[in-house]
Scaffold this motif. Structure first.
Motif, PDB file in Angstrom:
ATOM      1  N   ARG A   1       0.825  -1.202   0.000  1.00 55.27           N
ATOM      2  CA  ARG A   1       0.000   0.000   0.000  1.00 55.27           C
ATOM      3  C   ARG A   1       0.860   1.254   0.000  1.00 55.27           C
ATOM      4  O   ARG A   1       0.605   2.212  -0.747  1.00 55.27           O
ATOM      5  CB  ARG A   1      -0.932   0.009   1.216  1.00 55.27           C
ATOM      6  CG  ARG A   1      -1.985   1.106   1.163  1.00 55.27           C
ATOM      7  CD  ARG A   1      -2.901   1.098   2.368  1.00 55.27           C
ATOM      8  NE  ARG A   1      -2.303   1.804   3.509  1.00 55.27           N
ATOM      9  CZ  ARG A   1      -3.015   2.365   4.489  1.00 55.27           C
ATOM     10  NH1 ARG A   1      -4.335   2.274   4.474  1.00 55.27           N
ATOM     11  NH2 ARG A   1      -2.415   2.967   5.488  1.00 55.27           N
ATOM     12  N   ALA A   2       1.905   1.252   0.837  1.00 59.43           N
ATOM     13  CA  ALA A   2       2.800   2.410   0.916  1.00 59.43           C
ATOM     14  C   ALA A   2       3.559   2.607  -0.399  1.00 59.43           C
ATOM     15  O   ALA A   2       3.734   3.736  -0.869  1.00 59.43           O
ATOM     16  CB  ALA A   2       3.767   2.235   2.079  1.00 59.43           C
ATOM     17  N   ALA A   3       4.018   1.510  -1.001  1.00 59.20           N
ATOM     18  CA  ALA A   3       4.773   1.611  -2.253  1.00 59.20           C
ATOM     19  C   ALA A   3       3.882   2.109  -3.384  1.00 59.20           C
ATOM     20  O   ALA A   3       4.311   2.931  -4.222  1.00 59.20           O
ATOM     21  CB  ALA A   3       5.374   0.256  -2.599  1.00 59.20           C
ATOM     22  N   LEU A   4       2.643   1.628  -3.433  1.00 56.01           N
ATOM     23  CA  LEU A   4       1.715   2.089  -4.460  1.00 56.01           C
ATOM     24  C   LEU A   4       1.384   3.571  -4.288  1.00 56.01           C
ATOM     25  O   LEU A   4       1.300   4.319  -5.276  1.00 56.01           O
ATOM     26  CB  LEU A   4       0.431   1.255  -4.422  1.00 56.01           C
ATOM     27  CG  LEU A   4       0.524  -0.158  -4.994  1.00 56.01           C
ATOM     28  CD1 LEU A   4      -0.719  -0.964  -4.627  1.00 56.01           C
ATOM     29  CD2 LEU A   4       0.696  -0.130  -6.515  1.00 56.01           C
ATOM     30  N   GLN A   5       1.216   3.999  -3.045  1.00 55.37           N
ATOM     31  CA  GLN A   5       0.915   5.408  -2.818  1.00 55.37           C
ATOM     32  C   GLN A   5       2.093   6.286  -3.212  1.00 55.37           C
ATOM     33  O   GLN A   5       1.918   7.382  -3.775  1.00 55.37           O
ATOM     34  CB  GLN A   5       0.546   5.645  -1.350  1.00 55.37           C
ATOM     35  CG  GLN A   5       0.040   7.049  -1.071  1.00 55.37           C
ATOM     36  CD  GLN A   5      -1.167   7.405  -1.939  1.00 55.37           C
ATOM     37  OE1 GLN A   5      -2.117   6.639  -2.026  1.00 55.37           O
ATOM     38  NE2 GLN A   5      -1.133   8.560  -2.591  1.00 55.37           N
ATOM     39  N   ARG A   6       3.280   5.822  -2.935  1.00 51.06           N
ATOM     40  CA  ARG A   6       4.477   6.548  -3.354  1.00 51.06           C
ATOM     41  C   ARG A   6       4.501   6.710  -4.866  1.00 51.06           C
ATOM     42  O   ARG A   6       4.829   7.783  -5.385  1.00 51.06           O
ATOM     43  CB  ARG A   6       5.720   5.794  -2.873  1.00 51.06           C
ATOM     44  CG  ARG A   6       7.042   6.434  -3.227  1.00 51.06           C
ATOM     45  CD  ARG A   6       8.214   5.662  -2.640  1.00 51.06           C
ATOM     46  NE  ARG A   6       9.461   6.307  -2.991  1.00 51.06           N
ATOM     47  CZ  ARG A   6      10.125   6.107  -4.129  1.00 51.06           C
ATOM     48  NH1 ARG A   6       9.638   5.252  -5.008  1.00 51.06           N
ATOM     49  NH2 ARG A   6      11.253   6.747  -4.377  1.00 51.06           N
ATOM     50  N   ALA A   7       4.136   5.652  -5.585  1.00 53.59           N
ATOM     51  CA  ALA A   7       4.093   5.715  -7.046  1.00 53.59           C
ATOM     52  C   ALA A   7       2.999   6.661  -7.524  1.00 53.59           C
ATOM     53  O   ALA A   7       3.214   7.469  -8.441  1.00 53.59           O
ATOM     54  CB  ALA A   7       3.879   4.320  -7.615  1.00 53.59           C
ATOM     55  N   ARG A   8       1.831   6.582  -6.913  1.00 56.41           N
ATOM     56  CA  ARG A   8       0.726   7.463  -7.308  1.00 56.41           C
ATOM     57  C   ARG A   8       1.077   8.935  -7.090  1.00 56.41           C
ATOM     58  O   ARG A   8       0.627   9.816  -7.831  1.00 56.41           O
ATOM     59  CB  ARG A   8      -0.539   7.135  -6.516  1.00 56.41           C
ATOM     60  CG  ARG A   8      -1.116   5.757  -6.754  1.00 56.41           C
ATOM     61  CD  ARG A   8      -2.447   5.613  -6.040  1.00 56.41           C
ATOM     62  NE  ARG A   8      -2.795   4.214  -5.829  1.00 56.41           N
ATOM     63  CZ  ARG A   8      -2.717   3.585  -4.651  1.00 56.41           C
ATOM     64  NH1 ARG A   8      -2.314   4.255  -3.569  1.00 56.41           N
ATOM     65  NH2 ARG A   8      -3.033   2.314  -4.553  1.00 56.41           N
ATOM     66  N   ASP A   9       1.869   9.199  -6.051  1.00 59.79           N
ATOM     67  CA  ASP A   9       2.253  10.581  -5.726  1.00 59.79           C
ATOM     68  C   ASP A   9       3.324  11.124  -6.656  1.00 59.79           C
ATOM     69  O   ASP A   9       3.721  12.285  -6.533  1.00 59.79           O
ATOM     70  CB  ASP A   9       2.757  10.654  -4.283  1.00 59.79           C
ATOM     71  CG  ASP A   9       1.646  10.456  -3.258  1.00 59.79           C
ATOM     72  OD1 ASP A   9       0.466  10.618  -3.625  1.00 59.79           O
ATOM     73  OD2 ASP A   9       1.963  10.133  -2.095  1.00 59.79           O
ATOM     74  N   GLY A  10       3.814  10.277  -7.569  1.00 53.57           N
ATOM     75  CA  GLY A  10       4.825  10.727  -8.514  1.00 53.57           C
ATOM     76  C   GLY A  10       6.248  10.571  -8.036  1.00 53.57           C
ATOM     77  O   GLY A  10       7.166  11.186  -8.588  1.00 53.57           O
ATOM     78  N   GLN A  11       6.463   9.733  -7.028  1.00 53.30           N
ATOM     79  CA  GLN A  11       7.807   9.553  -6.480  1.00 53.30           C
ATOM     80  C   GLN A  11       8.558   8.374  -7.100  1.00 53.30           C
ATOM     81  O   GLN A  11       9.654   8.040  -6.661  1.00 53.30           O
ATOM     82  CB  GLN A  11       7.723   9.375  -4.962  1.00 53.30           C
ATOM     83  CG  GLN A  11       7.153  10.593  -4.252  1.00 53.30           C
ATOM     84  CD  GLN A  11       7.091  10.400  -2.745  1.00 53.30           C
ATOM     85  OE1 GLN A  11       8.023   9.887  -2.138  1.00 53.30           O
ATOM     86  NE2 GLN A  11       5.981  10.798  -2.150  1.00 53.30           N
ATOM     87  N   GLY A  12       7.955   7.734  -8.094  1.00 51.03           N
ATOM     88  CA  GLY A  12       8.683   6.736  -8.851  1.00 51.03           C
ATOM     89  C   GLY A  12       8.543   5.312  -8.367  1.00 51.03           C
ATOM     90  O   GLY A  12       7.706   4.997  -7.512  1.00 51.03           O
ATOM     91  N   PRO A  13       9.386   4.418  -8.902  1.00 53.95           N
ATOM     92  CA  PRO A  13       9.256   2.983  -8.646  1.00 53.95           C
ATOM     93  C   PRO A  13       9.783   2.550  -7.289  1.00 53.95           C
ATOM     94  O   PRO A  13      10.585   3.243  -6.659  1.00 53.95           O
ATOM     95  CB  PRO A  13      10.095   2.352  -9.770  1.00 53.95           C
ATOM     96  CG  PRO A  13      11.118   3.392 -10.088  1.00 53.95           C
ATOM     97  CD  PRO A  13      10.431   4.714  -9.896  1.00 53.95           C
ATOM     98  N   THR A  14       9.307   1.388  -6.865  1.00 52.22           N
ATOM     99  CA  THR A  14       9.778   0.714  -5.652  1.00 52.22           C
ATOM    100  C   THR A  14       9.880  -0.772  -5.960  1.00 52.22           C
ATOM    101  O   THR A  14       9.052  -1.316  -6.699  1.00 52.22           O
ATOM    102  CB  THR A  14       8.807   0.922  -4.474  1.00 52.22           C
ATOM    103  OG1 THR A  14       8.635   2.314  -4.235  1.00 52.22           O
ATOM    104  CG2 THR A  14       9.340   0.256  -3.200  1.00 52.22           C
ATOM    105  N   PHE A  15      10.880  -1.416  -5.400  1.00 56.09           N
ATOM    106  CA  PHE A  15      11.033  -2.866  -5.496  1.00 56.09           C
ATOM    107  C   PHE A  15      10.591  -3.469  -4.163  1.00 56.09           C
ATOM    108  O   PHE A  15      11.145  -3.136  -3.120  1.00 56.09           O
ATOM    109  CB  PHE A  15      12.497  -3.211  -5.792  1.00 56.09           C
ATOM    110  CG  PHE A  15      12.775  -4.690  -5.969  1.00 56.09           C
ATOM    111  CD1 PHE A  15      12.768  -5.557  -4.894  1.00 56.09           C
ATOM    112  CD2 PHE A  15      13.083  -5.202  -7.211  1.00 56.09           C
ATOM    113  CE1 PHE A  15      13.039  -6.912  -5.052  1.00 56.09           C
ATOM    114  CE2 PHE A  15      13.371  -6.547  -7.381  1.00 56.09           C
ATOM    115  CZ  PHE A  15      13.345  -7.410  -6.305  1.00 56.09           C
TER     116      PHE A  15
END
Length: 387
Positions: free
Chosen positions: A261-275
């Motif tokens: 959930r946190a990684a997806l929100q980071r992506a939605r906010d425009g902060q890029g990819p997460t592994f």
């Protein structure tokens, strides 16, 4: 690499990387529910779950396991050509699947039956693919869930390209929770060795694409163990590409949900990819054509049985009075009904018309394909009236 290959002298010692400290994921493992069913807390990813939410996650895992068990049995009875099992990986898939918002888009491999369940896909559509009556009988846009990808790792490139499209469509970083979207790309530890996956990492990092790379590290790339694939824990690879990596207990549905959930929100906010590396274990075979007893120890399987994702949440629910006898009895009855539906529905699937495959290649059939179709039609007609 052959079994007798000599390891190079440089780099970290494999015994240090994959020794006892890492047999259970190591100290970096993010966890909210221990294998014993004890609730623990994490400074960055702690969440509160209601009784209804916990029961819902438990129900999802139980029913998805029943789907997996029934499909395996159907294959053994000759009703499916093959089946890719998810036994033991229910928490990784349900946790990730339930962390999605409706506008997010998923790119699966061929094992994400739990994520498909979370997206509302009828399980019989999955069985149709493995029965060979279709090539995936669902419209991805209806579920924001792409067709299964058999080519190992190819879906990560598709996911990155789709995420870059989301950027250009203006649905990333707007601040509108009902608009901002991200992509969840699933793959396994074996796929992480593929060029496609590493190329996807490069593009995603270069363009700051809103994609979460979700790796289910189930310890085995078919018959090759994880220590043959990487000299460092997989999540640490992300740093070399310029984006963060996290390792979560993939048998802990609560932690998997919180991290994804946190990684997806980071992506939605425009902060890029997460592994995200979901550290789990493949309790069954790679597929129903595989015999894992030929390459792994029974002791390892027994060790991971004690970490069963469903059992640990069941213990937590019962210990804390969050599920009464009626809840568990009703769920058992629901699972039995699902099993019956899957068995009967699978056997009732009509065989496809053989010539239909030629109709779904091009919008306008070229002469070469038409000639092939006509030749195949003549071949089929030669059997008419044969005994």
């Amino acid at each position: 690499m052959s079994d007798g290959a000599v390891q190079p002298e440089f780099g970290p010692d494999l015994a240090e990387v994959f020794g006892p400290a890492h047999a259970d994921g190591g100290p970096e493992l993010i966890q909210l529910l221990t294998p014993e069913g004890e609730r623990v807390h994490h400074p960055e990813f702690d969440l509160d779950f209601s009784a209804e939410e916990l029961q819902g996650l438990y129900r999802d895992m139980v029913l998805v396991r029943r789907l997996d068990v029934e499909a395996t049995a159907l294959q053994r009875h000759g009703e499916l050509g093959i089946w890719a099992q998810l036994l033991g990986q229910e928490a990784a898939q349900i946790g990730a699947g339930r962390a999605l918002r409706s506008q997010d888009f998923v790119f699966p491999t061929y094992r994400e039956h739990g994520v498909a369940w979370c997206r509302g896909l009828d399980p019989l559509k999955l069985l149709g693919l493995f029965r060979g009556v279709d090539h995936g009988d669902w419209n991805p846009s209806d579920y924001n869930f792409n067709l299964y990808t058999i080519v190992i790792g190819a879906q990560t490139l598709h996911a990155t390209g789709y995420a870059m499209g989301m950027q250009r469509d203006g649905v990333v970083g707007t601040g509108d929770p009902d608009r901002d979207a991200a992509v969840l790309a699933h793959f396994g530890d074996g796929a992480s060795s593929q060029g496609d996956v590493n190329e996807a990492f490069i593009f995603a990092a270069s363009y700051n694409a809103p994609v979460v790379f979700f790796c289910q590290n189930n310890q085995w790339a078919i018959s090759e163990p994880i220590e043959r694939q990487s000299r460092i824990p997989l999540y640490q690879r992300a740093l070399g590409f310029g984006f963060p990596g996290l390792r979560v207990d993939g048998n802990d549905v609560l932690a998997t949900y919180a991290v994804t959930r946190a990684a997806l929100q980071r992506a939605r906010d425009g902060q890029g990819p997460t592994f995200v590396e979901a550290y789990t274990y493949r309790m069954g075979a790679h597929t129903t054509t595989d015999d894992p007893t030929r390459y792994r120890l029974t002791a390892d399987v027994e060790h991971w049985k004690l970490k069963d994702p469903i059992a640990r949440l069941e213990v937590y629910l019962k210990r804390n009075g969050l599920g009464d006898d009626d809840f568990f009895a009703d769920l058992t009855a629901e699972a039995d009904e699902l099993g019956h539906t899957l068995r009967e529905g699978c056997k009732a699937m009509p065989d496809p018309e053989p010539l239909e495959i030629f109709d779904r290649v091009y919008a306008e059939t070229p002469p070469e394909l038409a000639a092939q179709r006509d030749g195949f039609a003549d071949y089929l007609a030669s059997f008419e009236g044969a005994h």
